[in-house]
Motif scaffolding. Structure first.
Motif, PDB file in Angstrom:
ATOM      1  N   PRO A  91     -13.734   6.040   1.294  1.00 44.59           N
ATOM      2  CA  PRO A  91     -13.939   4.590   1.218  1.00 44.59           C
ATOM      3  C   PRO A  91     -15.429   4.265   1.264  1.00 44.59           C
ATOM      4  O   PRO A  91     -16.261   5.097   1.635  1.00 44.59           O
ATOM      5  CB  PRO A  91     -13.211   4.069   2.457  1.00 44.59           C
TER       6      PRO A  91
ATOM      7  N   TYR B 179     -15.467  -3.210   3.599  1.00 48.61           N
ATOM      8  CA  TYR B 179     -14.607  -2.059   3.295  1.00 48.61           C
ATOM      9  C   TYR B 179     -14.028  -2.158   1.881  1.00 48.61           C
ATOM     10  O   TYR B 179     -13.566  -3.209   1.439  1.00 48.61           O
ATOM     11  CB  TYR B 179     -13.460  -1.998   4.308  1.00 48.61           C
TER      12      TYR B 179
ATOM     13  N   ASP C  86     -11.770   0.645  -0.962  1.00 48.76           N
ATOM     14  CA  ASP C  86     -11.217   1.974  -1.213  1.00 48.76           C
ATOM     15  C   ASP C  86     -10.647   1.999  -2.630  1.00 48.76           C
ATOM     16  O   ASP C  86      -9.723   1.237  -2.951  1.00 48.76           O
ATOM     17  CB  ASP C  86     -10.119   2.313  -0.205  1.00 48.76           C
TER      18      ASP C  86
END
Length: 490
Positions: free
Chosen positions: A444, A468, A470
């Motif tokens: 990630p 974040y 991913d």
């Protein structure tokens, strides 16, 4: 004079399936096969092509990257400099495409079988996506300068029962010996079907917007005509006005009648075609292809005797029989009633030939510069076609997807007429390679973020506070702090 026969190129040893790790194809192009055997006995490569791309429409995806490995300029090596590909330091072709599209390498006169073999062994695959398609098919084809290539992949699918738009038609709708032909009679963008038959009448089936067909009779049939004992119909531009006129043969009397396409949904009877006569009681079936290179399509006529005769289209409504033509010497046997039809099925710009026979089969010939080579067994995309007897094929688009489907008129058991329908599911040409990609979990990512908190008020953190992301779509699980502001607690 017929051109000299051209042999098709051959390729053996090509892998049918490759598997890569996602991380490998993301990082660098991977060679598809390091050891193949290629040969073309004619060595006619000036203008030949090597192509690599998705097999069917669903396989043509933007994340695919096709290319050529740059080994160097030494003996036996493939080199790449810009768009130029070389073998042992000598330029052999030019590269185009490959970045999310099919790769095409156009060869020049310096290319040889050894060079093409080395080129195939240095074709590469890469994938730019962090979530690549796990499984799909690509196709490699090599076509020489005369148009011969590696042959077809796939076949046609018979539409059975209610899937066949002509299912259940009885003797009132189809005569014995129906011989179909496609044309857009009413200019609605869909190809309609006309059929001849043993009773001499021409029947019309209108192609509806939902890809069903409705028989229209009487005044609603634009070619409401009875030629007498036996008829077959096909379509060709006979007056050089850009639309296709009806060419109707009398199966028993040997002559043909022209119906002129008025380009408004109607046809006019222009009478007997001058210069054409195939013979009494011969059941003539006609297909059209330009055999003399003058730009119009000439009549290729099969009949009871099992041979083809050819008439040149004079573009003025008349025809002249040719003593010599590309089919001279070709015979299917007396009583075989060969019924030819022509369409460009391999995408090389010229028309290939399918021939229906009295045995109920359809055989296929690929056209390489008017040299017709029969493809047999698995190489024949119509190997699975088997109707009762007297097969009469015709090509047209049944389902509106832009490719050539096929209908086959035939005589069913009990001497009733029948039309079988076959959908083209994407017959391609070349050799298929299945590509499998094993996914790898990518790390990630996060970005520097700042938060503002109130004094002495706890502040819950969320994944958004850490930027974040991913690529694989995995959810945020947790975060590890390695330091905290002075005076703060976690």
């Amino acid at each position: 004079m017929r051109p000299m026969a051209n042999a098709a190129p051959t390729l053996s040893g090509l892998t049918a399936s490759v598997s890569f790790l996602e991380s490998a194809v993301n990082a660098a192009p991977q060679r598809l096969d390091l050891d193949v055997t290629f040969n073309d006995v004619d060595n006619n490569f000036n203008g030949a092509t090597v192509t690599l791309g998705g097999l069917a429409a669903a396989d043509r995806i933007a994340q695919d990257q096709f290319g050529v490995n740059n080994q160097g300029n030494g003996a036996g090596q493939i080199g790449v400099s810009g768009a130029t590909v070389s073998f042992a330091g000598v330029a052999i072709g030019t590269i185009a495409g490959g970045n999310g599209t099919a790769l095409t390498i156009t060869l020049n006169a310096a290319a040889t079988s050894a060079a093409v073999e080395a080129l195939v062994e240095n074709l590469t695959y890469a994938n730019t996506s962090a979530t690549p398609v796990a499984s799909h098919d690509i196709v490699l084809n090599i076509r020489d300068a005369a148009g011969a290539d590696l042959g077809p992949i796939g076949a046609v699918t018979e539409l059975i029962s209610t899937a066949n738009p002509f299912n259940g038609l009885g003797s009132s709708s189809l005569s014995f010996l129906p011989a179909p032909g496609f044309v857009d009679a009413d200019k609605d963008g869909r190809q309609d079907i006309f059929t001849g038959g043993d009773d001499g009448q021409i029947r019309y089936f209108h192609h509806n917007a939902d890809n069903s067909f409705t028989q229209l009779t009487g005044a609603s049939n634009p070619i409401n005509y009875d030629i007498g004992d036996g008829s077959a119909i096909s379509f060709v531009d006979m007056d050089n006005d850009g639309d296709k006129d009806a060419f109707i043969t009398s199966n028993l009397d040997g002559f043909a009648v022209r119906f002129t396409n008025n380009n408004n949904g109607t046809f006019s009877n222009a009478g007997v075609i001058s210069g054409f006569y195939r013979g009494d009681d011969y059941n003539a079936r006609t297909g059209f292809i330009d055999v003399d290179g003058d730009g119009d399509e000439d009549a290729v006529v099969g009949a009871r005797d099992g041979v083809f005769q050819v008439w040149r289209n004079n573009s003025n409504g008349t025809f002249t029989q040719l003593a010599s033509h590309p089919f001279t010497g070709l015979s299917f046997g007396n009583g075989s009633f060969p019924s030819p039809t022509f369409a460009d099925l391999d995408g090389d710009g010229d028309k290939d030939m399918a021939v229906g026979l009295s045995a109920g089969v359809v055989i296929f010939y690929v056209n390489n510069n008017l040299v017709f080579t029969r493809l047999e067994d698995a190489s024949n995309p119509f190997a699975g076609v088997a109707v009762d007897q007297n097969a009469a094929p015709a090509f047209g688009d049944l389902d509106g997807d832009g490719d050539m489907d096929m209908v086959v008129g035939s005589t069913a058991i009990g001497l009733g007429g029948h039309i079988n329908s076959y959908r083209n599911d994407g017959v391609q040409w070349g050799r298929a390679i299945h590509v499998g990609i094993t996914p790898v979990s990518d790390a990630p990512t996060g970005t520097d973020k700042g938060v503002t908190i109130l004094e002495d008020v706890p502040r819950p953190f969320t994944s958004a506070d850490f930027g974040y992301a991913d690529a694989d779509g995995h959810s945020f699980v947790g975060v590890r702090f390695t330091s905290a502001p002075v005076g703060g607690t976690l």
